[in-house]
Design a protein around this motif. Structure first.
Motif, PDB file in Angstrom:
ATOM      1  N   ARG A 180       0.833  -1.205   0.000  1.00 49.77           N
ATOM      2  CA  ARG A 180       0.000   0.000   0.000  1.00 49.77           C
ATOM      3  C   ARG A 180       0.864   1.250   0.000  1.00 49.77           C
ATOM      4  N   LYS A 181       1.913   1.218   0.801  1.00 48.37           N
ATOM      5  CA  LYS A 181       2.747   2.413   0.913  1.00 48.37           C
ATOM      6  C   LYS A 181       3.594   2.672  -0.333  1.00 48.37           C
ATOM      7  N   HIS A 182       4.333   1.647  -0.764  1.00 52.02           N
ATOM      8  CA  HIS A 182       5.342   1.907  -1.789  1.00 52.02           C
ATOM      9  C   HIS A 182       4.868   1.664  -3.216  1.00 52.02           C
ATOM     10  N   PRO A 187      -1.496   6.319   2.204  1.00 55.03           N
ATOM     11  CA  PRO A 187      -1.002   6.578   3.559  1.00 55.03           C
ATOM     12  C   PRO A 187      -1.095   5.316   4.412  1.00 55.03           C
ATOM     13  N   VAL A 188      -0.071   5.054   5.186  1.00 52.91           N
ATOM     14  CA  VAL A 188      -0.105   3.947   6.140  1.00 52.91           C
ATOM     15  C   VAL A 188       0.420   4.490   7.474  1.00 52.91           C
ATOM     16  N   PRO A 189       0.157   3.803   8.572  1.00 53.24           N
ATOM     17  CA  PRO A 189       0.618   4.304   9.867  1.00 53.24           C
ATOM     18  C   PRO A 189       2.131   4.512   9.868  1.00 53.24           C
TER      19      PRO A 189
ATOM     20  N   ASP B 140      -9.220   4.084  -1.974  1.00 56.09           N
ATOM     21  CA  ASP B 140      -9.949   5.041  -1.152  1.00 56.09           C
ATOM     22  C   ASP B 140     -11.435   4.709  -1.118  1.00 56.09           C
ATOM     23  N   HIS B 141     -11.948   4.525  -2.315  1.00 59.86           N
ATOM     24  CA  HIS B 141     -13.367   4.217  -2.460  1.00 59.86           C
ATOM     25  C   HIS B 141     -13.714   2.927  -1.746  1.00 59.86           C
ATOM     26  N   LEU B 142     -12.876   1.914  -1.956  1.00 61.83           N
ATOM     27  CA  LEU B 142     -13.077   0.637  -1.285  1.00 61.83           C
ATOM     28  C   LEU B 142     -13.090   0.812   0.225  1.00 61.83           C
ATOM     29  N   GLY B 143     -12.143   1.577   0.718  1.00 61.30           N
ATOM     30  CA  GLY B 143     -12.056   1.795   2.158  1.00 61.30           C
ATOM     31  C   GLY B 143     -13.294   2.489   2.698  1.00 61.30           C
ATOM     32  N   ARG B 144     -13.692   3.545   2.008  1.00 57.51           N
ATOM     33  CA  ARG B 144     -14.826   4.322   2.501  1.00 57.51           C
ATOM     34  C   ARG B 144     -16.147   3.582   2.389  1.00 57.51           C
ATOM     35  N   THR B 145     -16.390   2.950   1.242  1.00 51.96           N
ATOM     36  CA  THR B 145     -17.722   2.374   1.018  1.00 51.96           C
ATOM     37  C   THR B 145     -17.868   0.948   1.512  1.00 51.96           C
ATOM     38  N   PRO B 164      -9.249   0.592  11.488  1.00 49.94           N
ATOM     39  CA  PRO B 164      -9.212   0.447  10.027  1.00 49.94           C
ATOM     40  C   PRO B 164      -7.972  -0.327   9.593  1.00 49.94           C
ATOM     41  N   GLU B 165      -6.865  -0.048  10.245  1.00 50.57           N
ATOM     42  CA  GLU B 165      -5.626  -0.740   9.888  1.00 50.57           C
ATOM     43  C   GLU B 165      -5.768  -2.256  10.029  1.00 50.57           C
ATOM     44  N   ASP B 166      -6.514  -2.694  11.051  1.00 55.54           N
ATOM     45  CA  ASP B 166      -6.739  -4.130  11.217  1.00 55.54           C
ATOM     46  C   ASP B 166      -7.520  -4.692  10.035  1.00 55.54           C
ATOM     47  N   LEU B 167      -8.488  -3.924   9.583  1.00 52.69           N
ATOM     48  CA  LEU B 167      -9.284  -4.402   8.453  1.00 52.69           C
ATOM     49  C   LEU B 167      -8.447  -4.441   7.179  1.00 52.69           C
ATOM     50  N   TRP B 168      -7.593  -3.445   7.005  1.00 51.91           N
ATOM     51  CA  TRP B 168      -6.686  -3.485   5.847  1.00 51.91           C
ATOM     52  C   TRP B 168      -5.782  -4.705   5.928  1.00 51.91           C
ATOM     53  N   ASN B 169      -5.455  -5.086   7.146  1.00 54.41           N
ATOM     54  CA  ASN B 169      -4.627  -6.279   7.316  1.00 54.41           C
ATOM     55  C   ASN B 169      -5.376  -7.529   6.845  1.00 54.41           C
TER      56      ASN B 169
END
Lengths: 206, 206
Positions: A180-182, A187-189, B140-145, B164-169
């Motif tokens: 996601r970052k590179h 943005p990532v933590p 972005d869209h995926l994250g928001r919706t 949110p970071e956990d869900l991205w994981n």
DNA sequence: CCTTTAAATGAGCATTAGATCATCAAGATC
DNA sequence: GATCTTGATGATCTAATGCTCATTTAAAGG
């Protein structure tokens, strides 16, 4: 701290004073360094003239040190893949004097420090897309020497055995932070490790 | 079933009989279709002559339908990104008549069916590496919706709120299956969904 | 200071790739 | 079946790119 005077005109190329002669070995290393950065930025199709410009040397010089562009790319692979996997990790993961969770956390912290890197992430992806089998060999090696042992250790300590696929899932979730970052430049933590620890936590919870 | 007679000589290019005239709209679509496949295979730097060869038409014809190669790539993006996110998913994820786990499982099964696709995976990666902001917009869209609603639903039903970071994981671990398969060309399970379900399971376990 | 050597340059060759355009001919219209 | 429109071709232009080589010159050795 104010910027140094000599990098004022054109930061990109190193100050192109009179031609500088470097010992061959040193120049070669310098070219590889720049090439890693360059190909990571623009892709393996980036052209040698632009690379030379970044280096502040002529394009033909590159071909004095490498027989062909492919040869240079090979050297870039070598540099980038070199020592990416620490020889200590296999032992770390098998060290039964510490809880597996702690071992895995330590491992992924150190692993993250090596792979959450702009150049590595992107060159790994470029070379994967180009079909280089270095990627397969790398991931094979990772799976055999690190993930499989992890599996054993989890079973030995916690009494349940996830499938290799489950471990790849954990691994993928972690690596995806770097992607996601590179790659996507999302943005990532700033500090990804708490999230990684929670993922390991969830993974080991019975 | 024996192969049809007319594809015997050279499977790649369609039988190059006498020049065929197609209605413009049809030809345009045909070119985009082939371009999606072609660029997914060789990357966005693939050249238009090779693409034309695959299509069985002349290179110049491509430029009758697209002002420039960039224009064609734009059309490829359009085709590939089009409808990749089903409008029904947001509703599905919010449907409180079903348990969240079931909703998430259903979602990721359908999502997987759309994204575990050779062309999509590779073009998404190529365009990400090229810096196209379509990737950012898409994620972005995926994250928001989708991911944020998921978060709400988990909290509402299970009483805890992952970050949110956990869900991205979780998401990354799933997507990584497609990356391993289509980018690194590693073997992955024929049926990835049991593994995905286990991942969702672990994620929702309190 | 002079000589020597090889690092670095710059001009240029051969190919490739995006893009253009005059010409040809498939197939619809009458 | 003759005519006409326009989809498709093939030759070609220009710029870019990998790579070569004769020449220049930094810097080490005497």
């Amino acid at each position: 701290m104010p910027s140094l005077p000599e990098d004022s005109p054109d930061a990109a190329a190193e100050a192109d004073g009179p031609r500088r002669r470097l010992p061959p070995e040193e120049r070669r290393e310098q070219i590889i360094d720049a090439a890693v950065r360059f190909f990571a930025d623009v892709g393996l199709d980036g052209n040698t003239r632009d690379l030379a410009k970044r280096l502040g040397v002529t394009q033909s010089l590159i071909f004095r040190y490498f027989d062909s562009k492919q040869d240079l790319i090979e050297a870039v692979y070598g540099r980038v893949y070199l020592d990416r996997i620490s020889p200590g990790w296999a032992a770390l993961l098998r060290d039964r004097s510490r809880p597996v969770k702690e071992r895995m956390t330590t491992f992924y912290r150190e692993y993250g420090e090596r792979i959450f890197d702009h150049d590595w992430m992107r060159i790994f992806m470029f070379s994967g897309l180009a079909g280089a089998d270095l990627n397969r060999r790398y991931l094979d090696h990772l799976g055999r020497t690190l993930l499989l042992p992890m599996l054993d250790e989890i079973e030995a300590e916690l009494g349940f055995a996830p499938s290799p696929e489950d471990l790849w899932n954990l691994h993928g979730g972690i690596v995806y932070i770097g992607i996601r970052k590179h790659i996507y430049q999302m943005p990532v933590p700033d500090d990804p490790y708490p999230g990684i620890e929670r993922a390991i936590d969830r993974f080991l919870r019975v």
